[in-house]
Design a protein around this motif. Structure first.
Motif, PDB file in Angstrom:
ATOM      1  N   GLY A   1       0.840  -1.152   0.178  1.00  0.00           N
ATOM      2  CA  GLY A   1       0.116   0.184  -0.014  1.00  0.00           C
ATOM      3  C   GLY A   1       0.947   1.382  -0.058  1.00  0.00           C
ATOM      4  N   SER A   2       2.073   1.122   0.809  1.00  0.00           N
ATOM      5  CA  SER A   2       2.831   2.505   0.998  1.00  0.00           C
ATOM      6  C   SER A   2       3.658   2.757  -0.491  1.00  0.00           C
ATOM      7  CB  SER A   2       3.743   2.180   1.937  1.00  0.00           C
ATOM      8  OG  SER A   2       2.998   1.946   3.088  1.00  0.00           O
ATOM      9  N   SER A   3       4.299   1.516  -1.065  1.00  0.00           N
ATOM     10  CA  SER A   3       5.014   1.737  -2.078  1.00  0.00           C
ATOM     11  C   SER A   3       4.254   1.888  -3.535  1.00  0.00           C
ATOM     12  CB  SER A   3       6.194   0.661  -2.187  1.00  0.00           C
ATOM     13  OG  SER A   3       5.288  -0.633  -2.336  1.00  0.00           O
ATOM     14  N   ARG A   4       2.920   1.282  -3.657  1.00  0.00           N
ATOM     15  CA  ARG A   4       2.382   1.584  -4.571  1.00  0.00           C
ATOM     16  C   ARG A   4       1.299   2.625  -4.633  1.00  0.00           C
ATOM     17  NH1 ARG A   4       5.494  -0.086  -7.618  1.00  0.00           N
ATOM     18  NH2 ARG A   4       6.593  -2.101  -7.073  1.00  0.00           N
ATOM     19  N   LEU A   5       1.302   3.639  -3.606  1.00  0.00           N
ATOM     20  CA  LEU A   5       0.300   4.613  -3.296  1.00  0.00           C
ATOM     21  C   LEU A   5       0.706   5.691  -4.583  1.00  0.00           C
ATOM     22  CD1 LEU A   5      -1.526   6.492  -1.853  1.00  0.00           C
ATOM     23  CD2 LEU A   5       0.246   7.195  -0.648  1.00  0.00           C
ATOM     24  N   ARG A   6       1.961   5.643  -4.826  1.00  0.00           N
ATOM     25  CA  ARG A   6       2.468   6.874  -5.937  1.00  0.00           C
ATOM     26  C   ARG A   6       1.851   6.391  -7.049  1.00  0.00           C
ATOM     27  NH1 ARG A   6       8.445   9.426  -6.572  1.00  0.00           N
ATOM     28  NH2 ARG A   6       8.041  10.581  -8.462  1.00  0.00           N
ATOM     29  N   PRO A   7       2.258   5.217  -7.770  1.00  0.00           N
ATOM     30  CA  PRO A   7       1.832   4.946  -9.116  1.00  0.00           C
ATOM     31  C   PRO A   7       0.270   4.655  -9.189  1.00  0.00           C
ATOM     32  CG  PRO A   7       2.861   2.994  -8.061  1.00  0.00           C
ATOM     33  CD  PRO A   7       3.208   4.371  -7.117  1.00  0.00           C
ATOM     34  N   VAL A   8      -0.358   4.502  -8.122  1.00  0.00           N
ATOM     35  CA  VAL A   8      -1.971   4.187  -8.052  1.00  0.00           C
ATOM     36  C   VAL A   8      -2.270   5.648  -8.272  1.00  0.00           C
ATOM     37  CG1 VAL A   8      -3.929   3.883  -6.647  1.00  0.00           C
ATOM     38  CG2 VAL A   8      -2.177   2.026  -6.952  1.00  0.00           C
ATOM     39  N   LEU A   9      -1.778   6.613  -7.498  1.00  0.00           N
ATOM     40  CA  LEU A   9      -2.550   7.934  -7.554  1.00  0.00           C
ATOM     41  C   LEU A   9      -2.042   8.406  -9.095  1.00  0.00           C
ATOM     42  CD1 LEU A   9      -1.721   9.527  -4.104  1.00  0.00           C
ATOM     43  CD2 LEU A   9      -4.055   8.617  -4.983  1.00  0.00           C
ATOM     44  N   MET A  10      -1.051   8.277  -9.307  1.00  0.00           N
ATOM     45  CA  MET A  10      -0.642   8.714 -10.803  1.00  0.00           C
ATOM     46  C   MET A  10      -1.549   8.364 -11.942  1.00  0.00           C
ATOM     47  SD  MET A  10       3.409   8.292 -10.767  1.00  0.00           S
ATOM     48  CE  MET A  10       3.750   8.535 -12.521  1.00  0.00           C
ATOM     49  N   THR A  11      -1.736   7.113 -12.122  1.00  0.00           N
ATOM     50  CA  THR A  11      -2.677   6.523 -12.973  1.00  0.00           C
ATOM     51  C   THR A  11      -4.175   6.819 -12.740  1.00  0.00           C
ATOM     52  OG1 THR A  11      -2.986   4.410 -11.759  1.00  0.00           O
ATOM     53  CG2 THR A  11      -1.373   4.330 -13.312  1.00  0.00           C
ATOM     54  N   THR A  12      -4.456   7.153 -11.628  1.00  0.00           N
ATOM     55  CA  THR A  12      -5.892   7.415 -11.352  1.00  0.00           C
ATOM     56  C   THR A  12      -6.052   9.001 -11.963  1.00  0.00           C
ATOM     57  OG1 THR A  12      -6.118   6.234  -9.531  1.00  0.00           O
ATOM     58  CG2 THR A  12      -7.551   7.894  -9.690  1.00  0.00           C
ATOM     59  N   LEU A  13      -5.032   9.833 -11.425  1.00  0.00           N
ATOM     60  CA  LEU A  13      -5.155  11.420 -11.526  1.00  0.00           C
ATOM     61  C   LEU A  13      -5.033  11.406 -12.883  1.00  0.00           C
ATOM     62  CD1 LEU A  13      -3.439  12.877  -8.555  1.00  0.00           C
ATOM     63  CD2 LEU A  13      -5.987  12.777  -8.793  1.00  0.00           C
ATOM     64  N   THR A  14      -4.155  11.035 -13.735  1.00  0.00           N
ATOM     65  CA  THR A  14      -3.966  11.398 -15.117  1.00  0.00           C
ATOM     66  C   THR A  14      -5.410  10.751 -15.908  1.00  0.00           C
ATOM     67  OG1 THR A  14      -3.060   8.956 -15.341  1.00  0.00           O
ATOM     68  CG2 THR A  14      -1.605  10.878 -15.177  1.00  0.00           C
ATOM     69  N   THR A  15      -5.804   9.607 -15.463  1.00  0.00           N
ATOM     70  CA  THR A  15      -7.157   9.340 -16.094  1.00  0.00           C
ATOM     71  C   THR A  15      -8.275  10.217 -15.898  1.00  0.00           C
ATOM     72  OG1 THR A  15      -6.551   6.950 -15.905  1.00  0.00           O
ATOM     73  CG2 THR A  15      -8.864   7.454 -16.467  1.00  0.00           C
ATOM     74  N   ILE A  16      -8.351  10.871 -14.418  1.00  0.00           N
ATOM     75  CA  ILE A  16      -9.539  11.794 -14.104  1.00  0.00           C
ATOM     76  C   ILE A  16      -9.119  13.143 -14.832  1.00  0.00           C
ATOM     77  CG2 ILE A  16     -10.286  13.126 -12.249  1.00  0.00           C
ATOM     78  CD1 ILE A  16      -9.945  10.637 -10.473  1.00  0.00           C
ATOM     79  N   LEU A  17      -8.105  13.516 -14.793  1.00  0.00           N
ATOM     80  CA  LEU A  17      -7.749  14.743 -15.562  1.00  0.00           C
ATOM     81  C   LEU A  17      -8.057  14.652 -16.828  1.00  0.00           C
ATOM     82  CD1 LEU A  17      -4.584  15.940 -13.447  1.00  0.00           C
ATOM     83  CD2 LEU A  17      -6.894  17.077 -13.428  1.00  0.00           C
ATOM     84  N   GLY A  18      -7.524  13.417 -17.693  1.00  0.00           N
ATOM     85  CA  GLY A  18      -7.822  13.422 -18.776  1.00  0.00           C
ATOM     86  C   GLY A  18      -9.482  13.299 -19.371  1.00  0.00           C
ATOM     87  N   MET A  19     -10.205  13.231 -18.259  1.00  0.00           N
ATOM     88  CA  MET A  19     -11.842  12.884 -18.434  1.00  0.00           C
ATOM     89  C   MET A  19     -12.352  14.406 -18.098  1.00  0.00           C
ATOM     90  SD  MET A  19     -12.176  10.055 -20.121  1.00  0.00           S
ATOM     91  CE  MET A  19     -14.075   9.887 -19.893  1.00  0.00           C
ATOM     92  N   LEU A  20     -11.792  15.071 -17.274  1.00  0.00           N
ATOM     93  CA  LEU A  20     -12.214  16.166 -16.848  1.00  0.00           C
ATOM     94  C   LEU A  20     -12.960  17.292 -17.875  1.00  0.00           C
ATOM     95  CD1 LEU A  20     -10.320  17.626 -13.700  1.00  0.00           C
ATOM     96  CD2 LEU A  20     -12.769  16.745 -13.628  1.00  0.00           C
ATOM     97  N   PRO A  21     -12.140  17.622 -19.096  1.00  0.00           N
ATOM     98  CA  PRO A  21     -12.553  18.371 -19.951  1.00  0.00           C
ATOM     99  C   PRO A  21     -13.948  17.823 -20.649  1.00  0.00           C
ATOM    100  CG  PRO A  21     -10.286  17.982 -20.314  1.00  0.00           C
ATOM    101  CD  PRO A  21     -10.686  17.179 -19.450  1.00  0.00           C
ATOM    102  N   MET A  22     -13.922  16.649 -20.850  1.00  0.00           N
ATOM    103  CA  MET A  22     -15.227  16.071 -21.279  1.00  0.00           C
ATOM    104  C   MET A  22     -16.306  16.136 -20.351  1.00  0.00           C
ATOM    105  SD  MET A  22     -15.796  12.024 -22.329  1.00  0.00           S
ATOM    106  CE  MET A  22     -14.676  11.883 -23.484  1.00  0.00           C
ATOM    107  N   SER A  23     -16.182  16.122 -19.072  1.00  0.00           N
ATOM    108  CA  SER A  23     -17.270  16.267 -18.048  1.00  0.00           C
ATOM    109  C   SER A  23     -17.876  17.605 -17.868  1.00  0.00           C
ATOM    110  CB  SER A  23     -16.529  15.660 -16.701  1.00  0.00           C
ATOM    111  OG  SER A  23     -15.878  14.371 -16.778  1.00  0.00           O
ATOM    112  N   PHE A  24     -16.948  18.727 -18.170  1.00  0.00           N
ATOM    113  CA  PHE A  24     -17.785  20.039 -18.022  1.00  0.00           C
ATOM    114  C   PHE A  24     -17.595  20.730 -19.295  1.00  0.00           C
ATOM    115  CE2 PHE A  24     -15.820  18.371 -14.024  1.00  0.00           C
ATOM    116  CZ  PHE A  24     -16.870  18.551 -13.030  1.00  0.00           C
ATOM    117  N   THR A  25     -17.234  20.214 -20.647  1.00  0.00           N
ATOM    118  CA  THR A  25     -17.607  20.845 -21.568  1.00  0.00           C
ATOM    119  C   THR A  25     -19.061  21.357 -21.888  1.00  0.00           C
ATOM    120  OG1 THR A  25     -17.170  20.966 -24.077  1.00  0.00           O
ATOM    121  CG2 THR A  25     -17.871  19.005 -23.017  1.00  0.00           C
TER     122      THR A  25
END
Length: 797
Positions: A728-752
């Motif tokens: 959990g500790s060592s994989r926190l960073r890659p988990v957050l990286m993959t999640t946030l990149t996906t979320i931020l990639g979808m944000l423009p579509m969510s509020f256009t």
């Protein structure tokens, strides 16, 4: 008459088609002169094979149908909506514009790849008018049928074989076609007392126009436009591109004063949607790159573990807000056009209907801000199932792109609706676009009864009730009242004594009043109908019918000698669904209430205020029922997706426990989805379900990273609890990286807010909300579940 047609035509065809494979629903409409039987098949049915079955079934009953019945089969689809409408402008009358549009422009546009049909609306068709005097015909013992037959016989261009002289063959041709309108008038149609009688002796012959059956107005002025439909299965954008090329080609051959204006192009909305997706993708990529830079260079954070109980509590809480969410088949879209259909009482003249249409044109001009083009027509319903009648009219308001709109489609509808109450007895309804047609009406009450009068009376009571409900709009029913008509009853014995047949009477009446095309007149490569009828003053009143004379064995005989004329109402169209007589009462929901809530309110109101006959039943077939059907279908798709994911993970892990742990994140994606929809006010729709299907494959990714690394640490000798904590500790960073990149990639579509944003926003919001909640569960719940389910697992010794 309609009951006879139902029994003689519709019923046998329904019986023959009822046993066809994969048939879901059979409906029919029986009306004067026409029976339409529609078949709806189960999803996935091959319509080509189904068409063959339908054709074979009809062949089995053809011999039992009346001899004059003709049958045709066609496949109905959403492509029946026009893909482009083009106005024709010029310093000419609308009749001249129609002629140019018909003979030149339409032919060019119809050649574009993917076009199935090009139709011209507005203006009148040029014809050679032959207006006959009833008195003059009587004086020379002539009838309309006599004139028609004589003109057809005198207007011939026939070959006569060939003759050989010497070494040359000469083709013989008898040139007998009319060469001028004057020549038509000079045609000898009879000889009386040795003196020739010319056509001009019994009427007027001149170049004119057919009587108007429909009228078109563009921005308040008489106009002409061409409506284009595309072939089934073709790409709207490609068809539009091909039409643009043909429009330029047509312009090159037109007179300098003629201009073409595209007033409606369905491909624009598709292009805007694609542009929205492209822009959202670019913006999402930029945001994803930025978050990767933050994580890889300078990210520092603290992860606070939460309890398992809180996770489950949040899941239960999120499902508790479902009743407060708006649910609909498809999200509302702000269209770039509004069409108001106007239905006057049956039998209303074209002139009266045009007056009402002009009033609504004025309302648009005075009140609607920023519209692009105003197109109005009378005499036609327009739309996918186009019908023609003098009591029908529509007003179409075309708007600019959403960003440029001052009044959007909702505002236009609201402004026009304010005036409905000032026109009692007139029915108003806003037409549905192709997307709305797919979703169906919000409210659709199906009234069934074997007694059509009971059904009609009950439907009228229900309509009156629904019109008083503030949360409903666009209330209407699909049954039309009968058309006022004059019935001519022929005494067959008296007619026979005069040597008159029923067929000759019908033909003479039709030719005298409606007119008959006797022949064609060709001039300069153009062809015109030669249209014969009585002059207007001889066919304006009911008594004029009795004066019509038919050729008998001893000369002309007046209709009054063997027929009586009665005023009555023509047949009402009878609708059948699965062989039961039905009437649909439909309405839209004017508030944010969900369809099931409104349906329950309607049921209570009907029970309280309407006393329905015992043989009348009411069922509800609106968009909510369609939504439930689609929800079941998507639930099956989601279950299948889960099983596929489980199967793949089980194969990779070589274990059933670990995939189960991963799948535990899927239910928790609903937390974020429901909360983000509740917070944003976005309605749950079919687009939401598409997003959920996507999420099934996305949300398990982070769990895979944790579970796989935890197993790797245990294999290296770490205890289960220590492996879970360290993973959990060592994989926190890659988990957050993959999640946030996906979320931020979808944000423009969510509020256009561009293009058809309402179709893409639900998917973006679904992915963003689901990922946020499932990631939280991944970081907290997955390690706990792994520890609980793998207590006995030990590392390599």
């Amino acid at each position: 008459m309609h009951s006879t047609r139902k029994t003689a035509v519709t019923q046998p065809i329904e019986e023959a088609l009822a046993s066809i494979n994969n048939l879901k629903k059979i409906t029919s409409v029986s009306s004067e002169g026409r029976s339409t039987v529609s078949l709806q098949f189960n999803y996935g049915t091959n319509l080509d094979f189904a068409s063959i079955e339908v054709r074979d079934a009809i062949e089995t009953v053809k011999e039992t149908l009346p001899r004059n019945v003709k049958t045709s089969i066609y496949k109905d689809n959403m492509n029946d909506f026009p893909v482009m409408d083009i106005a024709v402008h010029g310093n000419r009358s609308d009749n001249e514009l129609k002629y140019i549009a018909d003979k030149t422009i339409k032919r060019t546009l119809a050649q574009a790849n993917g076009v199935s049909q090009a139709s011209v609306y507005g203006g009148r068709t040029p014809v050679v008018c032959v207006e006959l005097s009833q008195n003059r015909l009587s004086a020379f013992s002539l009838s309309v049928s006599d004139i028609s037959q004589k003109l057809a016989a005198e207007n011939l261009d026939l070959g006569g074989g060939k003759i050989t002289q010497g070494t040359k063959n000469f083709v013989i041709r008898t040139r007998g076609e009319f060469t001028s309108v004057k020549e038509i008038g000079d045609t000898v149609i009879s000889v009386v007392n040795g003196a020739p009688v010319k056509l001009s002796d019994v009427g007027k012959v001149f170049m004119g126009y057919k009587d108007a059956s429909d009228e078109v107005f563009i921005n308040g002025n008489p106009g002409v436009y061409i409506s284009i439909k595309k072939q089934s299965g073709t790409n709207s954008v490609k068809v539009a591109d091909a039409l643009y090329e043909k429009i330029e080609e047509a312009k090159a051959s037109l007179p300098s004063d003629i201009e073409l204006e595209i007033i409606n192009d369905d491909s624009v909305e598709i292009r805007n949607t694609l542009k929205t997706l492209y822009n959202s993708a670019i913006e999402g990529i930029i945001l994803a790159v930025l978050i990767l830079f933050v994580f890889l260079k300078s990210f520092k954070t603290t992860f606070i573990k939460m309890t398992v109980a809180f996770s489950f509590g949040l899941l239960v809480l999120s499902f508790g807000i479902v009743p407060f969410l708006q649910i609909e088949m498809l999200p509302d879209t702000e269209n770039q056009s509004v069409t108001l259909n106007i239905t006057m009482p049956v039998g209303t003249s074209l002139e009266k209907t045009t007056q009402i249409v002009h009033q609504f044109e004025r309302f648009v001009m005075d009140e609607v801000k920023g519209y692009k083009t105003l197109l109005a027509s009378t005499g036609t319903s327009g739309g996918m199932e186009e019908t023609f009648s003098s009591n029908l009219g529509n007003v179409m308001v075309y708007l600019p792109a959403p960003k440029e709109q001052i009044d959007n489609s909702s505002a236009v509808k609201e402004k026009l609706t304010r005036h409905f109450k000032d026109f009692p007895g007139v029915q108003f309804a806003f037409a549905m676009d192709s997307m709305e047609s797919m979703a169906g009406n919000d409210i659709d009450l199906v009234i069934k009864s074997n007694d059509i009068e009971n059904a009609r009376s009950s439907a009228q009571d229900i309509i009156t009730l629904l019109q008083d409900m503030d949360n409903l709009k666009n209330v209407k029913m699909d049954m039309k009242m009968g058309l006022p008509q004059l019935e001519i009853e022929i005494d067959r014995k008296r007619a026979a004594s005069f040597g008159v047949s029923v067929a000759s009477v019908a033909n003479e009446i039709n030719g005298s009043i409606a007119g008959v095309t006797a022949t064609k007149y060709r001039q300069s490569g153009n062809e015109y109908d030669v249209l014969i009828s009585y002059q207007k003053k001889d066919k304006s009143n009911v008594p004029d019918l009795e004066k019509i004379k038919v050729q008998g064995k001893d000369g002309l005989v007046s209709l009054a000698n063997f027929a009586t004329i009665k005023k009555n109402y023509g047949p009402t169209a009878i609708n059948h669904e699965n062989k039961a007589r039905t009437i649909h009462v439909t309405a839209g929901i004017a508030t944010n209430e969900n369809a099931p809530v409104v349906e329950n309110a309607i049921k209570k109101a009907i029970t309280k205020n309407c006393v329905l006959p015992s043989d009348v039943s009411v069922s509800y077939e609106g968009s909510w029922k369609n939504m439930k059907k689609q929800a079941v279908l998507f639930a099956k798709v989601i279950i299948l997706a889960v099983l596929l994911v489980f199967g793949v993970l089980a194969g990779m892990y070589g274990s059933f426990k670990k995939p189960f742990i991963n799948l535990f994140t899927i239910p928790f994606m609903f937390i974020g989805v429901l909360l983000i929809y509740f917070a944003s006010g976005q309605p749950i729709s079919i687009m939401t379900m598409l997003g959920l299907v996507m999420l099934v494959g996305i949300v398990v990714n982070n769990g895979i990273v944790l579970v796989d690394y935890t197993g790797l640490l245990i294999a290296r000798g770490a205890s289960v609890s220590k492996a879970c904590f360290e993973a959990g500790s060592s994989r926190l960073r890659p988990v957050l990286m993959t999640t946030l990149t996906t979320i931020l990639g979808m944000l423009p579509m969510s509020f256009t807010q561009e293009g058809s944003s309402s179709l893409v926003q639900p998917i973006g919001l679904c992915v963003v909300g689901g990922l946020l909640s499932s990631t939280f569960v991944t970081l907290v719940l997955i390690p706990v579940l792994y520890a609980i389910m793998n207590k006995k697992e030990t590392g390599a010794q």
